[in-house]
Scaffold this motif. Structure first.
Motif, PDB file in Angstrom:
ATOM      1  N   ASP A 157       0.816  -1.219   0.000  1.00 26.11           N
ATOM      2  CA  ASP A 157       0.000   0.000   0.000  1.00 26.11           C
ATOM      3  C   ASP A 157       0.846   1.265   0.000  1.00 26.11           C
ATOM      4  OD1 ASP A 157      -2.082  -1.725   0.143  1.00 26.11           O
ATOM      5  OD2 ASP A 157      -2.567  -1.347   2.247  1.00 26.11           O
ATOM      6  N   THR A 158       2.052   1.157   0.539  1.00 27.08           N
ATOM      7  CA  THR A 158       2.871   2.367   0.715  1.00 27.08           C
ATOM      8  C   THR A 158       4.092   2.400  -0.192  1.00 27.08           C
ATOM      9  OG1 THR A 158       4.090   1.273   2.507  1.00 27.08           O
ATOM     10  CG2 THR A 158       2.141   2.629   3.111  1.00 27.08           C
ATOM     11  N   GLY A 159       4.292   1.372  -1.024  1.00 25.07           N
ATOM     12  CA  GLY A 159       5.471   1.310  -1.869  1.00 25.07           C
ATOM     13  C   GLY A 159       5.489   2.384  -2.934  1.00 25.07           C
ATOM     14  N   LEU A 160       6.717   2.768  -3.347  1.00 19.87           N
ATOM     15  CA  LEU A 160       6.887   3.787  -4.380  1.00 19.87           C
ATOM     16  C   LEU A 160       7.667   3.264  -5.586  1.00 19.87           C
ATOM     17  CD1 LEU A 160       7.683   6.960  -2.230  1.00 19.87           C
ATOM     18  CD2 LEU A 160       5.525   6.387  -3.338  1.00 19.87           C
ATOM     19  N   ILE A 187      -3.967  10.517 -14.090  1.00 18.24           N
ATOM     20  CA  ILE A 187      -3.517   9.458 -13.177  1.00 18.24           C
ATOM     21  C   ILE A 187      -4.083   9.794 -11.805  1.00 18.24           C
ATOM     22  CG2 ILE A 187      -1.542   8.250 -12.211  1.00 18.24           C
ATOM     23  CD1 ILE A 187       0.038   9.253 -14.680  1.00 18.24           C
ATOM     24  N   GLU A 188      -5.008   8.975 -11.361  1.00 21.75           N
ATOM     25  CA  GLU A 188      -5.761   9.249 -10.128  1.00 21.75           C
ATOM     26  C   GLU A 188      -5.372   8.226  -9.066  1.00 21.75           C
ATOM     27  OE1 GLU A 188     -10.350  10.291  -9.691  1.00 21.75           O
ATOM     28  OE2 GLU A 188     -10.040   8.120  -9.902  1.00 21.75           O
ATOM     29  N   GLY A 189      -4.749   8.740  -7.992  1.00 20.92           N
ATOM     30  CA  GLY A 189      -4.426   7.876  -6.856  1.00 20.92           C
ATOM     31  C   GLY A 189      -5.541   7.904  -5.827  1.00 20.92           C
ATOM     32  N   GLY A 197      -0.567  12.600   0.633  1.00 21.12           N
ATOM     33  CA  GLY A 197       0.822  12.763   0.196  1.00 21.12           C
ATOM     34  C   GLY A 197       1.394  11.494  -0.412  1.00 21.12           C
ATOM     35  N   PRO A 198       1.387  10.369   0.327  1.00 15.51           N
ATOM     36  CA  PRO A 198       1.917   9.126  -0.245  1.00 15.51           C
ATOM     37  C   PRO A 198       1.163   8.689  -1.505  1.00 15.51           C
ATOM     38  CG  PRO A 198       1.709   8.945   2.135  1.00 15.51           C
ATOM     39  CD  PRO A 198       1.032  10.212   1.752  1.00 15.51           C
ATOM     40  N   THR A 199      -0.142   8.907  -1.516  1.00 14.10           N
ATOM     41  CA  THR A 199      -0.934   8.523  -2.691  1.00 14.10           C
ATOM     42  C   THR A 199      -0.544   9.362  -3.896  1.00 14.10           C
ATOM     43  OG1 THR A 199      -2.766   7.919  -1.236  1.00 14.10           O
ATOM     44  CG2 THR A 199      -3.285   8.246  -3.556  1.00 14.10           C
ATOM     45  N   PHE A 200      -0.307  10.660  -3.668  1.00 11.61           N
ATOM     46  CA  PHE A 200       0.120  11.526  -4.765  1.00 11.61           C
ATOM     47  C   PHE A 200       1.504  11.103  -5.276  1.00 11.61           C
ATOM     48  CE2 PHE A 200       1.999  15.322  -6.640  1.00 11.61           C
ATOM     49  CZ  PHE A 200       0.962  15.767  -7.460  1.00 11.61           C
ATOM     50  N   ASP A 201       2.382  10.704  -4.363  1.00 15.82           N
ATOM     51  CA  ASP A 201       3.716  10.243  -4.772  1.00 15.82           C
ATOM     52  C   ASP A 201       3.614   8.983  -5.628  1.00 15.82           C
ATOM     53  OD1 ASP A 201       4.889  12.315  -3.414  1.00 15.82           O
ATOM     54  OD2 ASP A 201       5.273  11.143  -1.585  1.00 15.82           O
ATOM     55  N   ARG A 215       8.155   7.753 -23.069  1.00 15.34           N
ATOM     56  CA  ARG A 215       8.157   9.012 -23.821  1.00 15.34           C
ATOM     57  C   ARG A 215       6.732   9.550 -24.093  1.00 15.34           C
ATOM     58  NH1 ARG A 215      13.188  10.076 -25.243  1.00 15.34           N
ATOM     59  NH2 ARG A 215      14.704   8.370 -25.392  1.00 15.34           N
ATOM     60  N   ILE A 216       5.885   9.414 -23.094  1.00 15.97           N
ATOM     61  CA  ILE A 216       4.550  10.033 -23.183  1.00 15.97           C
ATOM     62  C   ILE A 216       4.705  11.509 -22.854  1.00 15.97           C
ATOM     63  CG2 ILE A 216       2.196  10.053 -22.285  1.00 15.97           C
ATOM     64  CD1 ILE A 216       2.922   7.534 -23.875  1.00 15.97           C
ATOM     65  N   PRO A 217       4.224  12.435 -23.689  1.00  7.89           N
ATOM     66  CA  PRO A 217       4.347  13.879 -23.389  1.00  7.89           C
ATOM     67  C   PRO A 217       3.732  14.213 -22.037  1.00  7.89           C
ATOM     68  CG  PRO A 217       3.628  13.548 -25.654  1.00  7.89           C
ATOM     69  CD  PRO A 217       3.557  12.200 -24.986  1.00  7.89           C
ATOM     70  N   SER A 218       4.461  14.955 -21.245  1.00  6.75           N
ATOM     71  CA  SER A 218       3.982  15.278 -19.900  1.00  6.75           C
ATOM     72  C   SER A 218       2.704  16.125 -19.925  1.00  6.75           C
ATOM     73  CB  SER A 218       5.067  16.023 -19.117  1.00  6.75           C
ATOM     74  OG  SER A 218       5.433  17.224 -19.789  1.00  6.75           O
ATOM     75  N   ASP A 219       2.519  16.910 -21.018  1.00  9.55           N
ATOM     76  CA  ASP A 219       1.323  17.744 -21.064  1.00  9.55           C
ATOM     77  C   ASP A 219       0.056  16.928 -21.332  1.00  9.55           C
ATOM     78  OD1 ASP A 219       1.849  17.059 -23.658  1.00  9.55           O
ATOM     79  OD2 ASP A 219       1.748  19.099 -24.462  1.00  9.55           O
ATOM     80  N   LYS A 220       0.221  15.652 -21.645  1.00 12.64           N
ATOM     81  CA  LYS A 220      -0.945  14.784 -21.833  1.00 12.64           C
ATOM     82  C   LYS A 220      -1.315  14.069 -20.541  1.00 12.64           C
ATOM     83  CE  LYS A 220      -1.624  12.363 -25.488  1.00 12.64           C
ATOM     84  NZ  LYS A 220      -2.803  13.094 -26.030  1.00 12.64           N
ATOM     85  N   LEU A 221      -0.537  14.306 -19.449  1.00 13.33           N
ATOM     86  CA  LEU A 221      -0.758  13.622 -18.178  1.00 13.33           C
ATOM     87  C   LEU A 221      -1.150  14.611 -17.090  1.00 13.33           C
ATOM     88  CD1 LEU A 221       2.323  11.207 -18.198  1.00 13.33           C
ATOM     89  CD2 LEU A 221      -0.008  10.718 -18.976  1.00 13.33           C
ATOM     90  N   ASN A 222      -2.055  14.187 -16.228  1.00 14.21           N
ATOM     91  CA  ASN A 222      -2.479  14.997 -15.087  1.00 14.21           C
ATOM     92  C   ASN A 222      -2.513  14.083 -13.869  1.00 14.21           C
ATOM     93  OD1 ASN A 222      -3.446  17.200 -13.627  1.00 14.21           O
ATOM     94  ND2 ASN A 222      -5.581  16.567 -13.946  1.00 14.21           N
ATOM     95  N   VAL A 223      -1.906  14.530 -12.762  1.00 15.16           N
ATOM     96  CA  VAL A 223      -1.785  13.693 -11.567  1.00 15.16           C
ATOM     97  C   VAL A 223      -2.641  14.270 -10.454  1.00 15.16           C
ATOM     98  CG1 VAL A 223      -0.197  12.760  -9.824  1.00 15.16           C
ATOM     99  CG2 VAL A 223       0.560  13.021 -12.198  1.00 15.16           C
TER     100      VAL A 223
END
Length: 257
Positions: A157-160, A187-189, A197-201, A215-223
């Motif tokens: 549950d807490t691994g990164l 990307i929804e945690g 915090g850990p979920t966002f990480d 190589r996925i463009p970062s502007d196509k991703l939302n966290v």
């Protein structure tokens, strides 16, 4: 004496004739008086009839004048009603034309929404095929949602650090993102502890892997990190091109105006 007798007879006869003439004159006078009285009565009756006729004529003239005024008012009202009716008809036609334009606009937008939903459904089948039997994929409100557990991705549950199965899963997700360039990925945690915090990480580690290794463009991703409401894990949501959709919707609206 005998000499006077003829003269007396003549006087007598003359007197009698004069008396007879006088009686006839009186009779004629009486007859003329009667005729005069009758004529006077007829004249009086004629005057009464003339007076009555004049009164009726005046009454009819007043009534006729009133009818003329009423007729003029009626014609004026009919003209006003005709103009109002014509104006109302024009307003109804304008309203119907505006309604028809709105219906075309709504029809075009509904077609585009249906098209987006259809794309999502078609993408669902293709994505499911790319992820394999264990891939968790569904569509909600036109959004394709790909899910995985924290244990499978990070080993706990807490691994990164991503596990090998997690990296393999993400490589397939990257292929899906590349195959659908019109979609953006969120990307929804999800967690159940309230410690975001850990979920966002963890969600950020997913994004880092997609950007760095695939190589996925970062502007196509939302966290994002959210309360999972008794659920935890990672959801990757593929959103349709809303900007393109709204641009098309605006163009459709302009085209029907």
């Amino acid at each position: 004496m005998l000499r006077r007798l003829p003269f007396l007879l003549f006087l007598l006869i003359g007197s009698m004739a004069f008396s007879q003439k006088k009686s006839e004159l009186f009779a004629q006078i009486d007859e003329l008086k009667s005729e005069k009285s009758a004529v006077e009565q007829q004249l009086a009756e004629a005057k009464r009839e003339i007076s009555s006729s004049n009164a009726k004529a005046e009454t009819l003239e007043v009534e006729n004048e009133g009818l003329r005024d009423a007729n003029a008012t009626l014609l004026k009202n009919l003209s006003s009603f005709s103009q109002l009716s014509k104006q109302n008809s024009e307003n109804v036609n304008k309203a119907m034309a505006a309604l028809e334009r709105k219906e075309k606009q709504l029809s075009g937008i509904n077609d585009m929404i249906s098209s987006n939903d259809s794309v999502a459904v078609v993408s669902l089948a293709r994505i499911q095929q790319m992820l394999g039997e264990n891939g968790k994929v569904n569509v909600t409100e036109g959004i394709v949602i790909i899910s995985n557990s924290l244990n499978n991705l990070f080993g706990s549950d807490t691994g990164l650090e991503l596990t090998e199965p997690g990296k393999l899963w993400l490589s397939n997700v990257a292929k899906i993102i590349v195959a659908n360039p019109s979609f953006t990925a969120e990307i929804e945690g999800l967690n159940i502890t309230g410690e975001f915090g850990p979920t966002f990480d963890q969600a950020s580690a997913i994004a880092k892997e997609l950007v760095g290794a695939h190589r996925i463009p970062s502007d196509k991703l939302n966290v994002v990190a959210k309360d999972g409401n008794f659920r935890e894990g990672i959801n990757i949501k593929l959103h349709p091109d809303y900007k393109g959709f709204y641009d098309k919707a605006k163009e459709s609206i302009k085209g029907t105006q």
